[in-house]
Write a protein that holds these residues in place. Structure first.
Motif, short mmCIF file in Angstrom:
data_model
loop_
_atom_site.label_atom_id
_atom_site.label_comp_id
_atom_site.label_asym_id
_atom_site.label_seq_id
_atom_site.Cartn_x
_atom_site.Cartn_y
_atom_site.Cartn_z
N PHE A 348 5.19 0.11 -6.73
CA PHE A 348 5.22 0.07 -5.27
C PHE A 348 6.39 0.87 -4.72
N ILE A 350 7.80 0.54 -0.91
CA ILE A 350 7.67 -0.13 0.38
C ILE A 350 8.60 0.58 1.36
N GLU A 385 -1.28 -1.03 1.62
CA GLU A 385 -1.06 -2.30 2.28
C GLU A 385 -0.19 -2.10 3.51
N CYS A 398 6.40 -3.32 7.48
CA CYS A 398 6.59 -2.41 6.34
C CYS A 398 5.24 -1.82 5.93
N TYR A 399 5.31 -0.65 5.33
CA TYR A 399 4.13 0.02 4.81
C TYR A 399 4.31 0.18 3.31
N THR A 400 3.26 -0.20 2.56
CA THR A 400 3.34 -0.23 1.11
C THR A 400 2.39 0.81 0.52
N SER A 402 1.39 2.65 -3.40
CA SER A 402 1.58 2.40 -4.82
C SER A 402 0.66 3.29 -5.65
#
Length: 467
Positions: A348, A350, A385, A398-400, A402
């Motif tokens: 990830f 984030i 996400e 927050c922006y995730t 991965s």
């Protein structure tokens, strides 16, 4: 006593050798206060306050307040100035040759056979050692501590009592602990301190020491932080080495900050390659440029309908000048619910959007809730996400993003607990008083051991700026 050439005399001091005549006749006055048998009466003198005399007499240590002539010296500006000049210059001779009494009761005066008064040497000698001497003694004590060698530990059977508080040891309530600096046996209460040890001990993590050794080691902790702590060492693992397993596969759990730095560096380089060859699958430029910080984690996820997640990582803050703060270690635990099945290993990144999102990671623990879409088939996969994070220090969005590996597909609602790993921060930085706010908000200098991480972050932003 100084020689006669060094004697300083003063004419302003009264003659103290003549006794006072106590056989004086007083007229009886029925209204006069009665004089006790232990009080020495004095004759009435014009301008002399007997009440003030009694107050001065009660406060003296055996010194008679009146001179031998029966009169006090007149207090005026001339006499005061002459007395000050005599004390400052030290060259004024007394005008009378009558001998002085050696037992005058004045501790700062002495007299010789000529009747001259002089100051004792103890008056003008300094009462405290020079400051340089204190500094040299302090440096010598610190040098002894810094050059100390590991001791031989006393065996547990050598004593049944704590060597500091003398409390008896008990199997459950009061166990034995060795001080790592002196080797003595102490109880848990007397060994609460943790300190970095000198270089010859060959340990970089803070060690348990007794209270006495803690007081000795505490003044040199600032020096040891820059010499022997894990943060001050050069990174030993090459993230570009693809001959080992962890060069292409990050493990979800890192025991030390050094492991987290290696994992985060490896993850960022993977995202850099994605941005280079597949710009449409990379993190958008506007999102990265507006980031207040980044959290990089490796998380393992598995389950069907209900999935479980576990992983560790670190978080760094981006300063106003574009540089990065020192890293702080974090742990992530989570659950997911939805139409999903399989297992995957996810790296990830984030993106912390705004200062409020960054402040959530300065909390000891915070909670995140969001929705995500995940798909992984073999060594390449993607997870997107968006989540809302809230902690004791604030909340933010927050922006995730991965990269994932495994076999997994699904849409789910995700909930995670993110905990700051204070133990990992303590072992890495060596300072028990260091907080997450100090680390992320720029009070702590960038550690030397995190050099590969900063190089990877600079490379990521430079590659993005090229597109």
């Amino acid at each position: 006593m100084a020689s006669s050439k060094e004697i300083v005399t003063y004419s302003s001091f009264p003659k103290l050798n003549n006794p006072i005549n106590t056989n004086l006749n007083f007229k009886t006055d029925p209204w006069a206060p009665q004089v006790s048998h232990n009080t020495i009466p004095y004759p009435a003198i014009d301008g002399y306050d007997s009440a003030a005399e009694e107050e001065e007499e009660s406060g003296t240590d055996g010194w008679d307040p009146l001179p031998a002539s029966g009169r006090r010296p007149e207090v005026n500006l001339r006499n005061v100035l002459l007395g000050l000049i005599a004390i400052v210059t030290g060259k004024t001779k007394t005008g009378s040759s009558s001998p002085k009494s050696d037992n005058s009761g004045i501790s700062f005066l002495g007299s010789n056979s000529n009747g001259d008064s002089y100051l004792l040497p103890s008056v003008y000698l300094p009462s405290a050692p020079p400051l340089l001497g204190e500094i040299m003694n302090s440096v010598g004590a610190h040098k002894t501590v810094l050059e100390a060698e590991p001791p031989e530990w006393l065996p547990d059977s050598s004593t049944n009592f704590c060597m500091q508080c003398s409390a008896p040891f008990a199997p459950l309530t009061r166990g034995r602990h060795h001080c790592r600096f002196c080797g003595g046996v102490f109880c848990r209460v007397c060994t609460k301190g943790r300190c970095l040890l000198p270089r010859k001990f060959r340990v970089r993590d803070p060690q348990r020491v007794c209270d006495g050794c803690y007081d000795r080691l505490d003044p040199v902790q600032g020096l040891l932080l820059n010499q022997v702590s894990n943060a001050s060492q050069t990174a030993k693992h090459d993230v570009l080495d693809w001959t080992c397993m962890r060069g292409w596969l990050n493990l979800p759990i890192g025991m030390k900050m050094e492991d987290e730095i290696y994992k985060a560096t490896n993850s960022i380089r993977s995202f850099t390659q994605v941005a280079r060859f597949n710009p449409e699958k990379s993190i958008p430029h506007a999102v990265l440029n507006g980031a207040s910080g980044l959290a990089i984690l490796t998380v393992a996820k598995a389950g069907a309908i209900l999935t479980y997640k576990l992983g560790t990582g670190l978080v760094v803050a981006r300063r106003s000048d574009g540089t990065w703060s020192a890293p702080s270690a974090i742990l992530s635990l989570g659950l997911g619910w939805g139409a999903q099945i399989g297992g995957e290993l996810m790296d990830f990144i984030i993106v912390l959007h705004g200062s409020e999102a960054l402040k959530t990671f300065t909390s000891r623990m915070h909670f995140s809730l969001g929705a995500g879409l995940s798909a992984a088939a073999g060594p390449v996969g993607r997870v997107l996400e968006a989540d809302l994070r809230a902690g004791e220090r604030g909340s933010g969005v927050c922006y995730t993003y991965s990269c994932s590996k495994g076999a997994f597909v699904g849409v789910s609602l995700e909930g995670n607990f993110v905990v700051t790993r204070l133990d990992a921060n303590l072992r890495f930085y060596g300072d028990p008083y260091l907080t997450t706010t100090d680390i992320l908000l720029g009070i702590v200098e960038r550690p030397k051991a995190a050099g590969p991480l900063y190089s990877a972050l600079d490379d990521l932003y430079s590659k993005i700026d090229c597109f």
